[in-house]
Motif scaffolding. Structure first.
Motif, PDB file in Angstrom:
ATOM      1  N   UNK A   1       0.785  -1.235   0.000  1.00 51.35           N
ATOM      2  CA  UNK A   1       0.000   0.000   0.000  1.00 51.35           C
ATOM      3  C   UNK A   1       0.816   1.284   0.000  1.00 51.35           C
ATOM      4  N   UNK A   2       2.056   1.213   0.475  1.00 51.71           N
ATOM      5  CA  UNK A   2       2.869   2.422   0.624  1.00 51.71           C
ATOM      6  C   UNK A   2       4.261   2.226   0.024  1.00 51.71           C
ATOM      7  N   UNK A   3       4.881   3.349  -0.372  1.00 50.57           N
ATOM      8  CA  UNK A   3       6.249   3.316  -0.883  1.00 50.57           C
ATOM      9  C   UNK A   3       7.197   3.776   0.232  1.00 50.57           C
ATOM     10  N   UNK A   4       8.386   3.168   0.260  1.00 47.99           N
ATOM     11  CA  UNK A   4       9.365   3.498   1.288  1.00 47.99           C
ATOM     12  C   UNK A   4      10.736   3.736   0.672  1.00 47.99           C
ATOM     13  N   UNK A   5      11.570   4.473   1.403  1.00 47.47           N
ATOM     14  CA  UNK A   5      12.956   4.726   0.990  1.00 47.47           C
ATOM     15  C   UNK A   5      13.922   3.787   1.687  1.00 47.47           C
ATOM     16  N   UNK A   6      13.458   3.119   2.766  1.00 50.14           N
ATOM     17  CA  UNK A   6      14.325   2.268   3.563  1.00 50.14           C
ATOM     18  C   UNK A   6      13.469   1.308   4.377  1.00 50.14           C
ATOM     19  N   UNK A   7      13.949   0.066   4.518  1.00 50.36           N
ATOM     20  CA  UNK A   7      13.335  -0.892   5.431  1.00 50.36           C
ATOM     21  C   UNK A   7      14.372  -1.246   6.490  1.00 50.36           C
ATOM     22  N   UNK A   8      13.995  -1.124   7.756  1.00 50.66           N
ATOM     23  CA  UNK A   8      14.829  -1.562   8.867  1.00 50.66           C
ATOM     24  C   UNK A   8      14.072  -2.718   9.506  1.00 50.66           C
ATOM     25  N   UNK A   9      14.659  -3.918   9.475  1.00 50.80           N
ATOM     26  CA  UNK A   9      13.954  -5.083   9.974  1.00 50.80           C
ATOM     27  C   UNK A   9      14.793  -5.918  10.929  1.00 50.80           C
ATOM     28  N   UNK A  10      14.106  -6.498  11.879  1.00 52.60           N
ATOM     29  CA  UNK A  10      14.714  -7.473  12.774  1.00 52.60           C
ATOM     30  C   UNK A  10      14.856  -8.768  11.984  1.00 52.60           C
ATOM     31  N   UNK A  11      15.740  -9.651  12.425  1.00 47.59           N
ATOM     32  CA  UNK A  11      15.849 -10.954  11.778  1.00 47.59           C
ATOM     33  C   UNK A  11      14.853 -11.940  12.380  1.00 47.59           C
ATOM     34  N   UNK A  12      14.904 -12.111  13.701  1.00 49.04           N
ATOM     35  CA  UNK A  12      14.074 -13.107  14.375  1.00 49.04           C
ATOM     36  C   UNK A  12      12.682 -12.578  14.674  1.00 49.04           C
ATOM     37  N   UNK A  13      11.686 -13.059  13.913  1.00 49.10           N
ATOM     38  CA  UNK A  13      10.289 -12.683  14.138  1.00 49.10           C
ATOM     39  C   UNK A  13       9.410 -13.886  13.825  1.00 49.10           C
ATOM     40  N   UNK A  14       8.239 -13.962  14.469  1.00 49.00           N
ATOM     41  CA  UNK A  14       7.309 -15.050  14.146  1.00 49.00           C
ATOM     42  C   UNK A  14       6.678 -14.826  12.767  1.00 49.00           C
ATOM     43  N   UNK A  15       6.032 -15.840  12.247  1.00 49.09           N
ATOM     44  CA  UNK A  15       5.345 -15.785  10.945  1.00 49.09           C
ATOM     45  C   UNK A  15       6.352 -15.639   9.803  1.00 49.09           C
ATOM     46  N   UNK A  16       6.703 -14.397   9.484  1.00 51.77           N
ATOM     47  CA  UNK A  16       7.648 -14.109   8.404  1.00 51.77           C
ATOM     48  C   UNK A  16       8.856 -13.421   9.032  1.00 51.77           C
ATOM     49  N   UNK A  17      10.041 -14.059   8.979  1.00 47.39           N
ATOM     50  CA  UNK A  17      11.223 -13.445   9.599  1.00 47.39           C
ATOM     51  C   UNK A  17      11.862 -12.418   8.662  1.00 47.39           C
ATOM     52  N   UNK A  18      12.916 -11.779   9.131  1.00 46.99           N
ATOM     53  CA  UNK A  18      13.562 -10.729   8.351  1.00 46.99           C
ATOM     54  C   UNK A  18      14.150 -11.215   7.037  1.00 46.99           C
ATOM     55  N   UNK A  19      14.670 -12.429   7.045  1.00 43.62           N
ATOM     56  CA  UNK A  19      15.237 -12.993   5.815  1.00 43.62           C
ATOM     57  C   UNK A  19      14.137 -13.233   4.777  1.00 43.62           C
ATOM     58  N   UNK A  20      13.019 -13.788   5.217  1.00 50.73           N
ATOM     59  CA  UNK A  20      11.896 -14.029   4.303  1.00 50.73           C
ATOM     60  C   UNK A  20      11.305 -12.715   3.803  1.00 50.73           C
ATOM     61  N   UNK A  21      11.264 -11.715   4.678  1.00 47.47           N
ATOM     62  CA  UNK A  21      10.776 -10.396   4.275  1.00 47.47           C
ATOM     63  C   UNK A  21      11.685  -9.804   3.201  1.00 47.47           C
ATOM     64  N   UNK A  22      12.984  -9.906   3.404  1.00 49.86           N
ATOM     65  CA  UNK A  22      13.941  -9.385   2.419  1.00 49.86           C
ATOM     66  C   UNK A  22      13.789 -10.116   1.091  1.00 49.86           C
ATOM     67  N   UNK A  23      13.626 -11.425   1.131  1.00 39.54           N
ATOM     68  CA  UNK A  23      13.413 -12.196  -0.104  1.00 39.54           C
ATOM     69  C   UNK A  23      12.147 -11.720  -0.812  1.00 39.54           C
ATOM     70  N   UNK A  24      11.083 -11.475  -0.053  1.00 39.21           N
ATOM     71  CA  UNK A  24       9.843 -10.973  -0.645  1.00 39.21           C
ATOM     72  C   UNK A  24      10.087  -9.616  -1.315  1.00 39.21           C
ATOM     73  N   UNK A  25      10.763  -8.723  -0.601  1.00 36.66           N
ATOM     74  CA  UNK A  25      11.032  -7.384  -1.154  1.00 36.66           C
ATOM     75  C   UNK A  25      11.814  -7.499  -2.461  1.00 36.66           C
ATOM     76  N   UNK A  26      12.859  -8.310  -2.480  1.00 37.46           N
ATOM     77  CA  UNK A  26      13.720  -8.416  -3.655  1.00 37.46           C
ATOM     78  C   UNK A  26      13.053  -9.140  -4.833  1.00 37.46           C
ATOM     79  N   UNK A  27      12.205 -10.118  -4.536  1.00 35.28           N
ATOM     80  CA  UNK A  27      11.681 -10.975  -5.604  1.00 35.28           C
ATOM     81  C   UNK A  27      10.231 -10.712  -5.998  1.00 35.28           C
ATOM     82  N   UNK A  28       9.420 -10.168  -5.091  1.00 36.03           N
ATOM     83  CA  UNK A  28       7.988 -10.074  -5.384  1.00 36.03           C
ATOM     84  C   UNK A  28       7.385  -8.686  -5.245  1.00 36.03           C
TER      85      UNK A  28
END
Length: 119
Positions: free
Chosen positions: A41-68
């Motif tokens: 829904x929104x555009x961003x200039x930067x994502x700051x994310x933790x690695x260890x999180x439930x559901x979708x972790x930081x690594x999976x989030x980064x993969x989503x950002x880069x690929x989808x």
């Protein structure tokens, strides 16, 4: 800035550091899945994310950002308490622009941001 961390305390600390560095518009997400929804829904200039999180972790989030996502170009700063060399190498391979250890130190963050936000 999209700030993603499952710890409200950590989000408050990181947001304070970002605000002190002049990054005032910070949207918060409690986990990677919430972040994915917000990225739609929104555009961003930067994502700051933790690695260890439930559901979708930081690594999976980064993969989503880069690929989808429609924002595959945005810099990702990952905050982690993980220190395994193999683990860190895998994270970097997934498209993270910079890794920052917890605790989130203002001077270190400032240096990382200067490197990854160069226009």
């Amino acid at each position: 800035v999209l700030l993603v961390d499952d710890s409200k305390l950590a989000r408050n600390h990181i947001k304070r550091v970002l605000n002190n560095l002049g990054l005032l518009k910070v949207t918060e997400a409690a986990d990677g899945q919430e972040a994915i929804n917000i990225l739609g829904d929104e555009m961003f200039d930067l994502v700051v994310t933790d690695y260890n999180m439930p559901e979708v972790n930081g690594r999976e989030l980064t993969q989503y950002i880069r690929e989808q996502s429609q924002q595959s170009h945005i810099p990702v700063l990952m905050v982690t308490s993980e220190s395994s060399e193999t683990h860190l190498a895998n994270i970097e391979q997934d498209g993270v622009n910079a890794l920052c250890d917890k605790p989130f130190e203002p001077e270190t963050v400032k240096n990382y941001l200067q490197k990854i936000l160069v226009v």
